[in-house]
Design an enzyme around this catalytic site. Structure first.
Site, PDB file in Angstrom:
ATOM      1  N   LYS A  61      56.913  25.782  49.234  1.00  0.00           N
ATOM      2  CA  LYS A  61      55.791  25.365  48.377  1.00  0.00           C
ATOM      3  C   LYS A  61      55.766  26.191  47.100  1.00  0.00           C
ATOM      4  O   LYS A  61      55.595  25.663  46.002  1.00  0.00           O
ATOM      5  CB  LYS A  61      54.457  25.515  49.131  1.00  0.00           C
ATOM      6  N   GLN A 105      47.570  27.959  54.987  1.00  0.00           N
ATOM      7  CA  GLN A 105      48.583  27.409  55.892  1.00  0.00           C
ATOM      8  C   GLN A 105      48.094  27.430  57.340  1.00  0.00           C
ATOM      9  O   GLN A 105      47.598  28.451  57.826  1.00  0.00           O
ATOM     10  CB  GLN A 105      49.884  28.218  55.746  1.00  0.00           C
ATOM     11  N   ASP A 128      44.749  20.190  50.196  1.00  0.00           N
ATOM     12  CA  ASP A 128      45.167  19.660  51.496  1.00  0.00           C
ATOM     13  C   ASP A 128      44.344  18.423  51.879  1.00  0.00           C
ATOM     14  O   ASP A 128      44.741  17.665  52.772  1.00  0.00           O
ATOM     15  CB  ASP A 128      44.933  20.713  52.591  1.00  0.00           C
TER      16      ASP A 128
END
Ligand code: GUN
Length: 308
Positions: A61, A105, A128
């Site tokens: 990422k 995460q 997200d």
């Protein structure tokens, strides 16, 4: 591309190539924002602990964020981090004007409740799309300034489906899996495209028959090669979200999806491979969401990545 002696009749859906194109469009939009607005979108990724798979994802990422011309802020916290310490980090990132997107995460260590952490993220920085505000906006079909940030993996699946099929209206879709990250938002996105949607799962009765009714079959269960060839309607479009590492002979391992690829590819009209299908789309959509969040925060028109 035949991967064994089974005949593959389906077209392969090349997520790797599609993701590369999307990342190019994101990079062009970022260059434009920098030049015309003096705005550099920034993505903060928080990793708690040492989970090896998470470390790989987070590194990837960060690299792709920088390659797209954006600022990447990586925060690595020890496995022993308390929930309060993580919430303090989230509050700091919420308040930082250089940070337009925040991703914590998952999975998190056992002492931390992920729902509490997700709820603490500013919904406008929740790239997200996991915050209940974004889930609610997706469910209610909110648009314009109230449009949701959409979870990246199902958004990537939708882009591949629209690229392959065009208008999805009236098609029968079966989503196998009901997670908050993939299954449920995928179903909402397909409902919004006027599909007739079934969400199937481990308790579904006669799952093979349910799957056989699908023009669009999305597999997101995390069970290697569970969906067999005779569960697939001839000509269907199959999207395989699974990424499972299995043991093969001589101590070697191999990545496979939730779909028994060779069998399904002999029946389907089109299918995503694993790897190289859905996987690369997730980070590309994350980058797109970050640019969207940055534009929104600055009151600028949103670039069209085909994700809106
Ligand atoms: N872990 C596995 N997939 C994801 C994802 O899409 N977002 C976050 N935050 N964690 C994950």
């Amino acid at each position: 591309m035949a991967v064994s002696d089974t005949v593959v009749s389906a077209d392969l859906i090349d997520g790797k190539a599609f993701a590369q194109g999307l990342r190019g469009r994101v990079a062009a939009a970022v260059a434009d924002l920098k030049r015309k607005q003096g705005l550099t979108p920034g993505l903060a990724v928080v990793l708690v602990g040492e989970d090896p798979a998470s470390q790989v994802y987070v590194r990837s990422k960060g690299r792709q964020t920088v390659e797209a011309g954006m600022n990447s802020f990586e925060h690595r916290l020890p496995e022993t981090t308390s929930q309060d310490e993580l919430l303090a980090k989230v509050a700091e990132l919420n308040a930082d004007p250089a940070v337009h997107g925040i991703l914590v995460q998952l999975p998190l260590p056992a002492q931390i409740d992920s729902q509490t952490v997700i709820a603490a993220i500013d919904p406008d920085k929740d790239v997200d799309g996991f915050h209940v505000i974004n889930a609610g906006r997706l469910m209610t079909g909110a648009s314009g300034a109230a449009a949701p940030l959409v979870p990246c993996t199902p958004l990537g699946c939708l882009l591949l489906l629209k690229d392959r099929l065009g208008d999805l209206s009236g098609l029968t879709a079966v989503v196998v899996g009901r997670s908050n990250i993939v299954g449920k938002p995928m179903a909402q996105l397909l409902v919004a495209e006027s599909c007739t949607v079934t969400v199937a799962h481990s308790r579904t009765r006669d799952l093979p028959a349910v799957c056989r009714g699908a023009d669009i079959l999305v597999a997101a269960v995390g069970r290697p090669q569970m969906i067999k060839g005779d569960w697939v309607k001839p000509g269907a479009t199959v999207i395989d979200v699974g990424i499972n590492r299995i043991d093969v002979e001589d101590g070697k391992t191999r990545l496979v999806g939730d779909v028994a690829f060779d069998e399904a590819a002999a029946v389907a009209g089109a299918i995503t491979p694993v790897p190289g299908g859905v996987g690369p789309m997730t980070i590309a959509c994350l980058l797109a969401n970050t640019v969207t969040a940055a534009c929104r925060s600055a009151g600028l028109p949103l670039p069209d990545f085909g994700t809106g």
